[in-house]
Design a protein around this motif. Structure first.
Motif, PDB file in Angstrom:
ATOM      1  N   ARG A 115      16.992 -37.222 -15.249  1.00  0.00           N
ATOM      2  CA  ARG A 115      17.115 -35.756 -15.349  1.00  0.00           C
ATOM      3  C   ARG A 115      16.349 -35.287 -14.284  1.00  0.00           C
ATOM      4  O   ARG A 115      16.778 -34.349 -13.385  1.00  0.00           O
ATOM      5  CB  ARG A 115      17.331 -35.174 -16.684  1.00  0.00           C
ATOM      6  CG  ARG A 115      17.599 -33.864 -16.872  1.00  0.00           C
ATOM      7  CD  ARG A 115      18.622 -32.895 -15.862  1.00  0.00           C
ATOM      8  NE  ARG A 115      18.449 -32.076 -15.467  1.00  0.00           N
ATOM      9  CZ  ARG A 115      18.869 -30.389 -16.454  1.00  0.00           C
ATOM     10  NH1 ARG A 115      19.066 -30.910 -17.879  1.00  0.00           N
ATOM     11  NH2 ARG A 115      19.041 -29.526 -16.220  1.00  0.00           N
ATOM     12  N   ALA A 116      15.551 -35.979 -14.625  1.00  0.00           N
ATOM     13  CA  ALA A 116      13.863 -34.752 -14.036  1.00  0.00           C
ATOM     14  C   ALA A 116      14.255 -35.112 -12.137  1.00  0.00           C
ATOM     15  O   ALA A 116      13.871 -34.633 -11.264  1.00  0.00           O
ATOM     16  CB  ALA A 116      12.694 -35.571 -14.174  1.00  0.00           C
ATOM     17  N   PRO A 175       9.112 -32.155 -13.610  1.00  0.00           N
ATOM     18  CA  PRO A 175       9.481 -31.897 -14.410  1.00  0.00           C
ATOM     19  C   PRO A 175       9.666 -32.287 -15.486  1.00  0.00           C
ATOM     20  O   PRO A 175       9.855 -31.879 -16.872  1.00  0.00           O
ATOM     21  CB  PRO A 175      11.603 -32.056 -13.700  1.00  0.00           C
ATOM     22  CG  PRO A 175      11.532 -32.972 -12.236  1.00  0.00           C
ATOM     23  CD  PRO A 175      10.037 -32.100 -11.756  1.00  0.00           C
ATOM     24  N   VAL A 176       9.190 -33.036 -14.761  1.00  0.00           N
ATOM     25  CA  VAL A 176       8.797 -34.130 -17.075  1.00  0.00           C
ATOM     26  C   VAL A 176       7.135 -33.409 -17.648  1.00  0.00           C
ATOM     27  O   VAL A 176       7.987 -32.484 -18.508  1.00  0.00           O
ATOM     28  CB  VAL A 176       8.698 -35.464 -17.128  1.00  0.00           C
ATOM     29  CG1 VAL A 176       8.583 -36.305 -17.887  1.00  0.00           C
ATOM     30  CG2 VAL A 176       9.743 -36.115 -15.916  1.00  0.00           C
ATOM     31  N   LYS A 177       6.708 -32.788 -16.579  1.00  0.00           N
ATOM     32  CA  LYS A 177       5.550 -32.723 -17.258  1.00  0.00           C
ATOM     33  C   LYS A 177       5.974 -30.862 -17.611  1.00  0.00           C
ATOM     34  O   LYS A 177       4.845 -30.476 -18.447  1.00  0.00           O
ATOM     35  CB  LYS A 177       4.591 -32.988 -16.305  1.00  0.00           C
ATOM     36  CG  LYS A 177       3.447 -34.166 -16.175  1.00  0.00           C
ATOM     37  CD  LYS A 177       2.331 -34.196 -15.865  1.00  0.00           C
ATOM     38  CE  LYS A 177       1.722 -35.606 -15.175  1.00  0.00           C
ATOM     39  NZ  LYS A 177       1.215 -35.973 -16.803  1.00  0.00           N
ATOM     40  N   LEU A 178       6.399 -30.559 -16.851  1.00  0.00           N
ATOM     41  CA  LEU A 178       6.836 -29.203 -16.785  1.00  0.00           C
ATOM     42  C   LEU A 178       7.846 -29.100 -18.366  1.00  0.00           C
ATOM     43  O   LEU A 178       7.560 -27.683 -19.064  1.00  0.00           O
ATOM     44  CB  LEU A 178       8.079 -28.312 -16.377  1.00  0.00           C
ATOM     45  CG  LEU A 178       8.425 -27.167 -15.967  1.00  0.00           C
ATOM     46  CD1 LEU A 178       7.481 -26.819 -15.900  1.00  0.00           C
ATOM     47  CD2 LEU A 178       9.466 -26.912 -15.052  1.00  0.00           C
ATOM     48  N   GLY A 179       8.450 -30.316 -18.796  1.00  0.00           N
ATOM     49  CA  GLY A 179       9.242 -29.672 -19.743  1.00  0.00           C
ATOM     50  C   GLY A 179      10.253 -28.511 -19.396  1.00  0.00           C
ATOM     51  O   GLY A 179      10.912 -28.499 -18.658  1.00  0.00           O
ATOM     52  N   GLU A 180      10.581 -28.520 -20.963  1.00  0.00           N
ATOM     53  CA  GLU A 180      12.012 -27.402 -20.770  1.00  0.00           C
ATOM     54  C   GLU A 180      11.204 -25.228 -21.259  1.00  0.00           C
ATOM     55  O   GLU A 180      11.473 -24.671 -20.809  1.00  0.00           O
ATOM     56  CB  GLU A 180      12.293 -27.124 -21.692  1.00  0.00           C
ATOM     57  CG  GLU A 180      13.096 -28.541 -22.197  1.00  0.00           C
ATOM     58  CD  GLU A 180      14.052 -28.625 -21.487  1.00  0.00           C
ATOM     59  OE1 GLU A 180      14.888 -27.994 -21.054  1.00  0.00           O
ATOM     60  OE2 GLU A 180      14.503 -29.768 -20.683  1.00  0.00           O
ATOM     61  N   ILE A 226      10.160 -16.924 -14.328  1.00  0.00           N
ATOM     62  CA  ILE A 226      10.377 -17.925 -13.972  1.00  0.00           C
ATOM     63  C   ILE A 226      11.737 -18.725 -15.013  1.00  0.00           C
ATOM     64  O   ILE A 226      13.319 -19.394 -15.321  1.00  0.00           O
ATOM     65  CB  ILE A 226       9.677 -18.607 -13.363  1.00  0.00           C
ATOM     66  CG1 ILE A 226       8.977 -18.906 -12.341  1.00  0.00           C
ATOM     67  CG2 ILE A 226      10.590 -20.417 -13.246  1.00  0.00           C
ATOM     68  CD1 ILE A 226       7.621 -19.095 -11.339  1.00  0.00           C
ATOM     69  N   GLN A 227      11.337 -19.000 -15.784  1.00  0.00           N
ATOM     70  CA  GLN A 227      12.380 -19.654 -17.350  1.00  0.00           C
ATOM     71  C   GLN A 227      14.004 -18.295 -17.397  1.00  0.00           C
ATOM     72  O   GLN A 227      15.011 -19.175 -16.669  1.00  0.00           O
ATOM     73  CB  GLN A 227      11.703 -18.578 -18.773  1.00  0.00           C
ATOM     74  CG  GLN A 227      12.348 -19.410 -20.353  1.00  0.00           C
ATOM     75  CD  GLN A 227      12.136 -20.516 -20.198  1.00  0.00           C
ATOM     76  OE1 GLN A 227      10.975 -20.947 -19.891  1.00  0.00           O
ATOM     77  NE2 GLN A 227      12.831 -21.927 -19.928  1.00  0.00           N
ATOM     78  N   ALA A 228      14.123 -17.542 -16.950  1.00  0.00           N
ATOM     79  CA  ALA A 228      14.772 -16.752 -16.956  1.00  0.00           C
ATOM     80  C   ALA A 228      15.939 -17.151 -15.726  1.00  0.00           C
ATOM     81  O   ALA A 228      17.341 -17.368 -15.546  1.00  0.00           O
ATOM     82  CB  ALA A 228      14.498 -15.209 -16.893  1.00  0.00           C
ATOM     83  N   ASP A 281      20.031 -21.008 -15.979  1.00  0.00           N
ATOM     84  CA  ASP A 281      21.361 -21.978 -15.631  1.00  0.00           C
ATOM     85  C   ASP A 281      21.953 -22.461 -14.927  1.00  0.00           C
ATOM     86  O   ASP A 281      22.635 -23.425 -14.360  1.00  0.00           O
ATOM     87  CB  ASP A 281      22.448 -20.702 -15.817  1.00  0.00           C
ATOM     88  CG  ASP A 281      22.495 -19.703 -17.015  1.00  0.00           C
ATOM     89  OD1 ASP A 281      22.459 -20.274 -17.945  1.00  0.00           O
ATOM     90  OD2 ASP A 281      22.799 -18.106 -16.630  1.00  0.00           O
ATOM     91  N   PHE A 282      20.543 -22.751 -13.903  1.00  0.00           N
ATOM     92  CA  PHE A 282      20.509 -24.264 -12.353  1.00  0.00           C
ATOM     93  C   PHE A 282      19.054 -24.234 -12.533  1.00  0.00           C
ATOM     94  O   PHE A 282      18.413 -23.441 -12.292  1.00  0.00           O
ATOM     95  CB  PHE A 282      21.256 -23.241 -11.503  1.00  0.00           C
ATOM     96  CG  PHE A 282      21.795 -24.456 -10.650  1.00  0.00           C
ATOM     97  CD1 PHE A 282      23.153 -24.904 -11.385  1.00  0.00           C
ATOM     98  CD2 PHE A 282      21.314 -24.439  -9.528  1.00  0.00           C
ATOM     99  CE1 PHE A 282      23.490 -25.421 -10.158  1.00  0.00           C
ATOM    100  CE2 PHE A 282      21.333 -25.627  -8.716  1.00  0.00           C
ATOM    101  CZ  PHE A 282      22.861 -26.124  -8.458  1.00  0.00           C
ATOM    102  N   PRO A 283      18.902 -25.386 -12.196  1.00  0.00           N
ATOM    103  CA  PRO A 283      17.672 -25.571 -11.619  1.00  0.00           C
ATOM    104  C   PRO A 283      16.771 -25.223 -10.841  1.00  0.00           C
ATOM    105  O   PRO A 283      15.646 -25.056 -10.832  1.00  0.00           O
ATOM    106  CB  PRO A 283      17.226 -27.161 -11.519  1.00  0.00           C
ATOM    107  CG  PRO A 283      18.547 -27.356 -12.005  1.00  0.00           C
ATOM    108  CD  PRO A 283      19.745 -26.451 -11.930  1.00  0.00           C
TER     109      PRO A 283
END
Length: 888
Positions: free
Chosen positions: A705-706, A832-837, A871-873, A877-879
């Motif tokens: 995924r990352a 993205p792995v270290k970023l998490g969700e 940025i979360q918002a 819906d898309f990376p």
């Protein structure tokens, strides 16, 4: 108005994908949003060519692609859909062989050939045996053994003759035919044959290069051949006598040897090429001979068709292959620009880290490797890369630095594959030293070693010093000085004065005709040293993180900051805003999504270390006599992670190529069957090991995924950063192909058209992401970005602006954001792995106005709350986000 592409799509044409096949996907490319089709070379290439870089005739269109008729249909189809065209051209070299009539004429007539001036041949070799001769290293064994075996024979072809060795054939020198005709005359007592033999023997000297004598010789030869042909057609007994003479020569080794010695070429064992070849090649490829493109008549003859297409509007752009192989790239580009007018011109210039394209070259930019490597470095995790270094050393036992390895590999290539090039340079420098009483006592052996050492110390492909124009930049001076000082450190056993003197010649402090010739040829030489020593050798040996091992890349780098990325983009917008950018080419070592997944692996070095140790123990029993070695095993595991799920057949073929390129355990010229068979058996056993495959699959799932997020990030950067983005054929979906020929596999365009139609039907972003495994999200980003560029080229062109956007908060280092022309905002994540969700309150300063997200359809108000948006918002819906400010 300039005809600059807004985007390109690279197509690899060959007999399995012809002009008609390319024409058939024009509608798809139009729908995708592409503005220009970018074709691999399609002038007449050697039979069976899969790439087109082995041109044999610059006047013809490749027959295997459909010839002139197919080309017209293709061009008409592009015009029908409003698509422009860019063509890859090959000025540096031509392919040898029977289809190259210019080369055949040179072999037949030697220095007196009408085309001898076309090719970069040393007719005055120090080797007496090669005086006025071209070495042809094709024999499978020593010359005498092959001759005695009867594998070399004379054959008659009408009034002409050839020498044949299996599938190879070469013309016979006119003067040497006198011996055949004289022998036939004896059998027949025929005055006509005697006259023809005497006339052949009296042809002007073979080393004459006077144009009038060359034309006279050609005229006389044609007349004599016509007489011989008429004699054969009118008298059956003449043909019989000549056949008898040919049989007699073929039956007598001494007669055949004498005939061969009269040719303007010397057939030799293939291994002699490394040390004695008398012509400049493309790198170390014996079948690709260097052209003297600096000569106006050669430029005119080889570019006539191309420039006709430019002037007629068939071509909007030209990509120039390997300009560093040319004697004088500046002169070449000046001539090309003068003839091509406002066409978009791109040079395949490989820039090393910290190097920039020469602003004096009248071209629009490079073919994009620099941008690709910037992306590679931006997405890899610095701390993880440093840990990877320790993991790599522990697993393989290798502690040599990348720089030291590069130096060693360059020297090896110079001593072996490029030995003949070194010898020619050494001969020139010996002459230079002989003309200077303070330098005359340097030996040829010392000079050879010094040339190899200085070339090995160059950190870039080449310099561009030209004595006749008194042209040298400070950049070139610094590089020459640095290389000379480096050479003195490595080889303290060689007189430092020799290195200094060589540096003086290279930097114009010591001048003369020979000095200028040495300088120009040395500059042509360092380019193949870099390519063969680094990209085709060291990049397969230094395996800390193979995702960084790309053309022009820096495998030892510890990554790039967001600020450095912005600095690079600002520089490109200011200097070469229309340069090509790319993420994959026909020459890349691995596809962009392989690299994107491997970048994610750098975020979890501890997991990689434990998996590597576990696999090393688990699979030790699968080896044969402890083979393959640990370095190959390390490379193999990373390759499997990056390209999974790759089939065993593809992996076997790729790994065989990789280890031969590495030249450590085996090579193309000295194949170690024990090692290669052990490697193939090991790979086969890995695929049968359910335990290993399950473990590998689990790790791949951890970074998959990352890897997709990284891919979408670099894809959006690719299409919105300064430059003209190129998409390599099929790369609009996830691309896990490896190096050529793996990346030349057929592309399923019907599938891509169906997926694109589905996207255009109004599929929401959430649904697109649910189809992640199919590559649909990548296709969506490519399509939307391409359409935006096509509709608003002014937002991305030479006059557009590039401005970094401020990101604040605890996860700010994970975001890359910038504004183009004040109208288009790009926002992508990294690591993205270290970023998490969670973005943990990290915000983007988006300028005021109403913005539309092209990838999700959301409408966003900028400028509120001091312009900071969560940025979360934005990425809910898309990376990645592509935002366009609505018109007032």
């Amino acid at each position: 108005m300039r005809r600059v592409p807004h985007s390109t799509y690279r197509l690899q044409l060959n007999k399995q994908f012809t002009f008609d096949d390319a024409a058939a996907i024009a509608s798809y490319l139009k729908d995708l949003g592409v503005t220009h089709v970018y074709c691999s070379p399609y002038l007449q290439a050697a039979p069976g060519s899969m790439h087109g870089y082995d041109v044999v005739d610059h006047e013809k269109v490749n027959e295997e692609l459909g010839g002139d008729r197919g080309h017209r249909r293709f061009c008409e189809r592009l015009r029908e859909f409003g698509l422009g065209q860019v063509l890859d051209i090959v000025p540096n070299h031509m392919a040898l062989g029977r289809r190259n009539r210019y080369w055949m004429d040179v072999l037949e007539n030697g220095p007196s050939s009408r085309y001898a001036s076309w090719f970069d041949i040393d007719w005055n070799s120090d080797e007496v045996k090669l005086k006025n001769k071209v070495l042809i290293p094709v024999l499978g064994d020593q010359y005498g053994k092959v001759l005695a075996s009867g594998d070399i024979r004379v054959e008659q072809q009408g009034e002409t003759f050839c020498l044949r060795y299996f599938d190879h054939s070469w013309p016979v020198a006119p003067g040497s035919l006198a011996s055949i005709v004289q022998l036939a005359a004896k059998f027949l007592s025929e005055d006509t044959l005697g006259f023809i033999a005497d006339s052949l023997a009296r042809l002007p000297s073979p080393d004459s290069n006077d144009p009038a004598l060359v034309q006279e010789r050609q005229r006389d030869k044609d007349v004599i051949y016509a007489l011989l042909g008429r004699a054969c057609s009118e008298k059956k007994e003449v043909c019989e006598a000549i056949s008898k003479a040919v049989d007699a020569i073929n039956a007598d080794v001494d007669l055949l040897d004498d005939l061969l010695n009269q040719q303007f070429y010397r057939l030799a064992y293939w291994r002699t090429a490394d040390q004695e070849l008398g012509y400049r090649r493309f790198f170390d490829v014996n079948t690709l001979i260097g052209l003297r493109m600096e000569r106006q008549h050669v430029f005119d003859a080889t570019h006539a068709r191309i420039l006709e297409w430019v002037q007629d509007g068939v071509l909007d752009g030209i990509r120039v292959d390997h300009p560093d192989g040319l004697r004088d790239p500046q002169q070449y580009f000046d001539r090309l620009r003068a003839k091509a007018g406002d066409a978009w011109i791109i040079g395949e210039k490989i820039l090393e880290p910290g190097e920039w394209l020469r602003e004096s070259w009248p071209i629009d930019g490079t073919s994009g490797y620099d941008f690709m490597n910037v992306c590679n470095s931006l997405l890899a995790h610095p701390e993880g890369l440093r840990e990877f270094g320790a993991i790599y050393r522990d697993f393989t036992g290798r502690a040599q630095s990348f720089d030291d390895m590069v130096h060693d590999k360059k020297l090896t290539v110079e001593q072996e594959a490029l030995g003949s090039d070194v010898n020619r340079l050494a001969s020139l420098f010996v002459e230079i030293c002989e003309g200077n009483r303070d330098r005359r006592d340097y030996t040829r052996a010392e000079i050879r070693r010094a040339i190899r050492e200085v070339a090995a110390c160059f950190s870039i492909y080449r310099t561009y010093v030209v004595a006749e124009r008194n042209e040298i930049t400070e950049e070139d001076r610094r590089e020459i000085e640095r290389a000379v000082n480096c050479a003195k450190q490595y080889r303290q056993d060689i007189d430092a004065g020799l290195f200094d003197f060589m540096g003086d010649v290279l930097s114009l402090r010591y001048r003369g005709a020979l000095e200028s010739e040495f300088l120009l040829r040395f500059q042509q030489f360092t380019s193949p040293v870099m390519a063969k020593g680094v990209e085709d050798t060291a990049f397969y040996c230094f395996n800390r993180m193979i995702g960084l091992n790309e053309v022009g890349g820096a495998p030892a780098t510890d990554g790039m900051s967001v600020e450095q990325f912005h600095d690079y983009c600002a520089h490109m917008q200011a200097t070469h805003p229309l340069s090509m950018t790319t993420l994959a080419t026909h020459d890349t070592k691995r596809g962009d999504d392989v690299r994107a997944r491997l970048a994610a692996l750098t975020e979890i070095p501890a997991r990689w270390k434990s998996a590597l140790q576990r696999w090393g123990r688990m699979n030790a029993k699968l080896k044969t006599n402890a083979l393959p070695d640990r370095n190959t095993e390390y490379f193999l595991y990373q390759t499997m992670i990056g390209a999974w799920s790759i089939s065993e057949e593809r992996l076997q073929a790729y790994m065989l190529k990789a280890v031969r390129e590495a030249k450590e355990q085996t090579s193309w010229t000295q194949q170690n069957k024990e090692f290669e068979e052990a490697l193939q058996a090991f790979i086969g056993q890995l695929y049968k090991s359910g335990e290993f495959i399950a473990d590998l699959d689990a790790l791949v799932r951890r970074v998959d995924r990352a890897g997709h997020v990284n891919s979408l990030a670099q894809t959006l950067l690719h299409f919105t950063a300064p430059g003209v983005p190129d998409t390599y054929q099929g790369g609009e979906l996830w691309d896990y192909r490896l190096v050529d020929p793996d990346n030349r596999t057929p592309v399923d365009y019907d599938l891509r058209q169906r997926m694109l139609n589905e996207l255009k039907s109004g599929m929401p972003a959430s649904e697109i992401m649910r189809c992640e495994d199919t590559g649909l999200p990548k296709l969506w980003v490519v399509h939307k970005a391409l359409m935006l560029r096509r509709e608003h080229p002014e937002w991305f062109g030479a006059e557009a602006t590039y401005e970094p956007l401020a990101v604040s908060g605890p996860k700010a280092a994970h975001a890359v954001a910038y504004l183009r022309a004040g109208r288009v905002a790009t926002l992508v994540p990294r690591w993205p792995v270290k970023l998490g969700e969670s973005w943990a309150g990290t915000t983007l300063a988006l300028p005021e106005g109403r913005w539309t997200s092209l990838l999700t359809g959301d409408v966003i108000e900028g400028g509120r709350s001091r312009g900071n948006l969560r940025i979360q918002a934005l990425l809910r819906d898309f990376p990645v986000a592509l935002l366009v400010r609505n018109a007032e």
